[in-house]
Scaffold this motif. Structure first.
Motif, PDB file in Angstrom:
ATOM      1  N   SER A 131      10.264  11.268  12.091  1.00 29.80           N
ATOM      2  CA  SER A 131       9.313  11.900  11.176  1.00 29.80           C
ATOM      3  C   SER A 131       8.653  10.884  10.253  1.00 29.80           C
ATOM      4  CB  SER A 131      10.011  12.982  10.339  1.00 29.80           C
ATOM      5  OG  SER A 131      11.025  12.409   9.533  1.00 29.80           O
ATOM      6  N   GLY A 132       9.325   9.753  10.015  1.00 32.94           N
ATOM      7  CA  GLY A 132       8.754   8.714   9.158  1.00 32.94           C
ATOM      8  C   GLY A 132       8.007   7.642   9.914  1.00 32.94           C
ATOM      9  N   VAL A 171       0.834  -1.210   0.000  1.00 34.69           N
ATOM     10  CA  VAL A 171       0.000   0.000   0.000  1.00 34.69           C
ATOM     11  C   VAL A 171       0.863   1.253   0.000  1.00 34.69           C
ATOM     12  CG1 VAL A 171      -1.603   1.355   1.401  1.00 34.69           C
ATOM     13  CG2 VAL A 171      -2.019  -1.081   1.059  1.00 34.69           C
ATOM     14  N   ASN A 172       1.931   1.271   0.798  1.00 39.01           N
ATOM     15  CA  ASN A 172       2.760   2.469   0.904  1.00 39.01           C
ATOM     16  C   ASN A 172       3.671   2.652  -0.303  1.00 39.01           C
ATOM     17  OD1 ASN A 172       2.634   3.964   3.721  1.00 39.01           O
ATOM     18  ND2 ASN A 172       2.273   1.802   4.106  1.00 39.01           N
ATOM     19  N   LEU A 173       4.152   1.568  -0.881  1.00 38.85           N
ATOM     20  CA  LEU A 173       5.024   1.685  -2.043  1.00 38.85           C
ATOM     21  C   LEU A 173       4.255   2.146  -3.271  1.00 38.85           C
ATOM     22  CD1 LEU A 173       7.334  -1.436  -1.597  1.00 38.85           C
ATOM     23  CD2 LEU A 173       7.876   0.967  -1.172  1.00 38.85           C
ATOM     24  N   ARG A 174       2.947   1.970  -3.257  1.00 40.08           N
ATOM     25  CA  ARG A 174       2.131   2.479  -4.361  1.00 40.08           C
ATOM     26  C   ARG A 174       2.004   4.001  -4.313  1.00 40.08           C
ATOM     27  NH1 ARG A 174      -2.898  -1.862  -4.120  1.00 40.08           N
ATOM     28  NH2 ARG A 174      -1.831  -3.596  -5.190  1.00 40.08           N
ATOM     29  N   VAL A 175       2.265   4.571  -3.125  1.00 40.08           N
ATOM     30  CA  VAL A 175       2.171   6.027  -2.964  1.00 40.08           C
ATOM     31  C   VAL A 175       3.496   6.523  -2.377  1.00 40.08           C
ATOM     32  CG1 VAL A 175       0.779   7.925  -2.065  1.00 40.08           C
ATOM     33  CG2 VAL A 175      -0.276   5.694  -2.453  1.00 40.08           C
ATOM     34  N   PRO A 176       4.547   6.633  -3.199  1.00 37.77           N
ATOM     35  CA  PRO A 176       5.866   7.043  -2.689  1.00 37.77           C
ATOM     36  C   PRO A 176       5.851   8.389  -1.971  1.00 37.77           C
ATOM     37  CG  PRO A 176       6.025   6.233  -4.952  1.00 37.77           C
ATOM     38  CD  PRO A 176       4.568   6.377  -4.643  1.00 37.77           C
ATOM     39  N   ALA A 177       4.897   9.245  -2.325  1.00 34.40           N
ATOM     40  CA  ALA A 177       4.830  10.565  -1.686  1.00 34.40           C
ATOM     41  C   ALA A 177       4.591  10.464  -0.192  1.00 34.40           C
ATOM     42  CB  ALA A 177       3.731  11.406  -2.332  1.00 34.40           C
ATOM     43  N   ILE A 225       8.561   9.592   1.011  1.00 37.06           N
ATOM     44  CA  ILE A 225       9.705  10.366   0.531  1.00 37.06           C
ATOM     45  C   ILE A 225       9.996  11.595   1.393  1.00 37.06           C
ATOM     46  CG2 ILE A 225      10.483  11.838  -1.374  1.00 37.06           C
ATOM     47  CD1 ILE A 225       9.435   9.775  -3.308  1.00 37.06           C
ATOM     48  N   PRO A 226       8.975  12.338   1.895  1.00 38.84           N
ATOM     49  CA  PRO A 226       9.279  13.573   2.636  1.00 38.84           C
ATOM     50  C   PRO A 226      10.228  13.383   3.808  1.00 38.84           C
ATOM     51  CG  PRO A 226       6.964  13.519   2.072  1.00 38.84           C
ATOM     52  CD  PRO A 226       7.521  12.186   1.676  1.00 38.84           C
ATOM     53  N   SER A 227      10.040  12.339   4.618  1.00 42.61           N
ATOM     54  CA  SER A 227      10.919  12.153   5.780  1.00 42.61           C
ATOM     55  C   SER A 227      12.351  11.892   5.350  1.00 42.61           C
ATOM     56  CB  SER A 227      10.409  11.003   6.656  1.00 42.61           C
ATOM     57  OG  SER A 227      10.408   9.778   5.926  1.00 42.61           O
ATOM     58  N   LEU A 228      12.531  11.152   4.249  1.00 40.44           N
ATOM     59  CA  LEU A 228      13.881  10.911   3.723  1.00 40.44           C
ATOM     60  C   LEU A 228      14.488  12.210   3.215  1.00 40.44           C
ATOM     61  CD1 LEU A 228      16.173   9.036   2.818  1.00 40.44           C
ATOM     62  CD2 LEU A 228      14.892   8.620   0.708  1.00 40.44           C
ATOM     63  N   ALA A 229      13.692  12.995   2.514  1.00 39.09           N
ATOM     64  CA  ALA A 229      14.194  14.258   1.966  1.00 39.09           C
ATOM     65  C   ALA A 229      14.597  15.222   3.080  1.00 39.09           C
ATOM     66  CB  ALA A 229      13.124  14.893   1.074  1.00 39.09           C
ATOM     67  N   ILE A 230      13.785  15.283   4.149  1.00 38.88           N
ATOM     68  CA  ILE A 230      14.103  16.167   5.277  1.00 38.88           C
ATOM     69  C   ILE A 230      15.424  15.765   5.928  1.00 38.88           C
ATOM     70  CG2 ILE A 230      13.391  16.813   7.616  1.00 38.88           C
ATOM     71  CD1 ILE A 230      10.500  16.693   6.631  1.00 38.88           C
ATOM     72  N   SER A 231      15.620  14.469   6.105  1.00 34.68           N
ATOM     73  CA  SER A 231      16.844  13.982   6.751  1.00 34.68           C
ATOM     74  C   SER A 231      18.073  14.287   5.908  1.00 34.68           C
ATOM     75  CB  SER A 231      16.736  12.476   7.001  1.00 34.68           C
ATOM     76  OG  SER A 231      15.671  12.191   7.869  1.00 34.68           O
ATOM     77  N   LEU A 232      17.990  14.029   4.601  1.00 35.72           N
ATOM     78  CA  LEU A 232      19.133  14.292   3.729  1.00 35.72           C
ATOM     79  C   LEU A 232      19.425  15.792   3.648  1.00 35.72           C
ATOM     80  CD1 LEU A 232      18.459  11.772   0.817  1.00 35.72           C
ATOM     81  CD2 LEU A 232      20.159  11.602   2.647  1.00 35.72           C
TER      82      LEU A 232
END
Length: 281
Positions: A97-98, A43-49, A52-59
């Motif tokens: 955050s994730g 279910v979650n991999l069908r909606v990457p959005a 992705i935000p928590s990964l983007a914030i960390s990076l």
């Protein structure tokens, strides 16, 4: 050629339901958990959005903090790497955050009525919680691996080698899965997507009311008091020691104890939320 369709009798339908329930009841507990975890992953991999935000914030925070403070780190980090000091913060920030992955799946199921249908089946109540939380842990692990890989590209050289990298990822996973217990509780009690998503903002005080940019022994005033009662501080200090100075048993023990207590307390809240939800049926 005429085709004859035999009518389905109420008795046959009832027998089929009983047979299905019996099969579910006989399914091993681990199989129940793995089935629900796999469904959450799909279910979650069908909606990457959603992830992705928590990964983007960390990076983003890893790049910015390293660029801003690495030049002055020598004033409080004698002979230590600043990327090894700040990477644990990025890992914990991403994990906290994730941590809404499991809660997001549960609250969506509640809003569609699917969770109530699941709770009427013989599936273990523990599996209803652990399945989504295990899936969330898998997603957090992949995220932590990606963040750590970027840290290596930025020059990270852990003094404890690969074992140390695995240990800091384990600490981040412990905190992230533990914090998901709180978000799951909110999801179960409120059944509301907005309230559940809002819970993720609690990671800000947990992340920043700690030894965020300098060691805890250099903090003063109220921020030092806040850091000393924040369980994240002890995990953060342990992770930094593992990467920069070695296997400090005292710090590691304190970090594990704080993370384990956080996990137990918040998982108990998730169980309470499940009891509240199932009483409403």
């Amino acid at each position: 050629m005429a085709v004859t369709i035999e009518p389905t009798s109420p008795t046959s339908v009832l027998n089929a339901k009983v047979e299905g329930a019996e099969k579910a009841r006989q399914m091993p507990f681990l199989a129940q958990v793995s089935s629900l975890a796999w469904r959450t992953l799909v279910v979650n991999l069908r909606v990457p959005a959603a992830i992705i935000p928590s990964l983007a914030i960390s990076l983003f925070s890893l790049f910015v903090y390293n660029a801003q403070f690495s030049g002055v780190a020598s004033s409080f980090l004698t002979g230590q790497s600043y990327i090894g000091f700040i990477l644990p913060l990025a890992l914990i920030s991403g994990a906290l955050s994730g941590a809404t992955v499991a809660a997001g799946t549960i609250v969506n199921d509640i809003e569609r009525g699917y969770f109530d249908k699941l709770s009427l089946t013989p599936v273990s109540r523990w599996a209803l919680l652990l399945g989504p939380m295990v899936a969330g842990g898998i997603i957090l692990s992949v995220q932590a691996l990606l963040i750590t890989f970027v840290g290596l590209l930025l020059g990270l050289q852990p003094v404890t080698g690969i074992a140390g990298l695995a240990a800091v990822i384990g600490f981040a996973l412990l905190l992230g899965v533990g914090f998901s217990g709180l978000t799951v509780m909110i999801a179960l009690v409120t059944g509301n997507n907005a309230a559940t998503a809002g819970t993720s903002f609690l990671f800000f005080p947990l992340t920043f009311l700690t030894s965020t940019f300098v060691p805890v022994d250099q903090l003063t005033g109220w921020i030092k008091v806040a850091a000393q009662v924040n369980p994240v501080t002890y995990a953060l200090e342990a992770m930094r020691a593992i990467l920069n100075t070695g296997w400090d048993q005292t710090l590691i023990f304190k970090g594990l104890l704080a993370g384990a207590l956080m996990f137990v307390v918040l998982f108990a809240l998730a169980l309470y939320g499940l009891q509240v939800r199932t009483r409403r049926r």
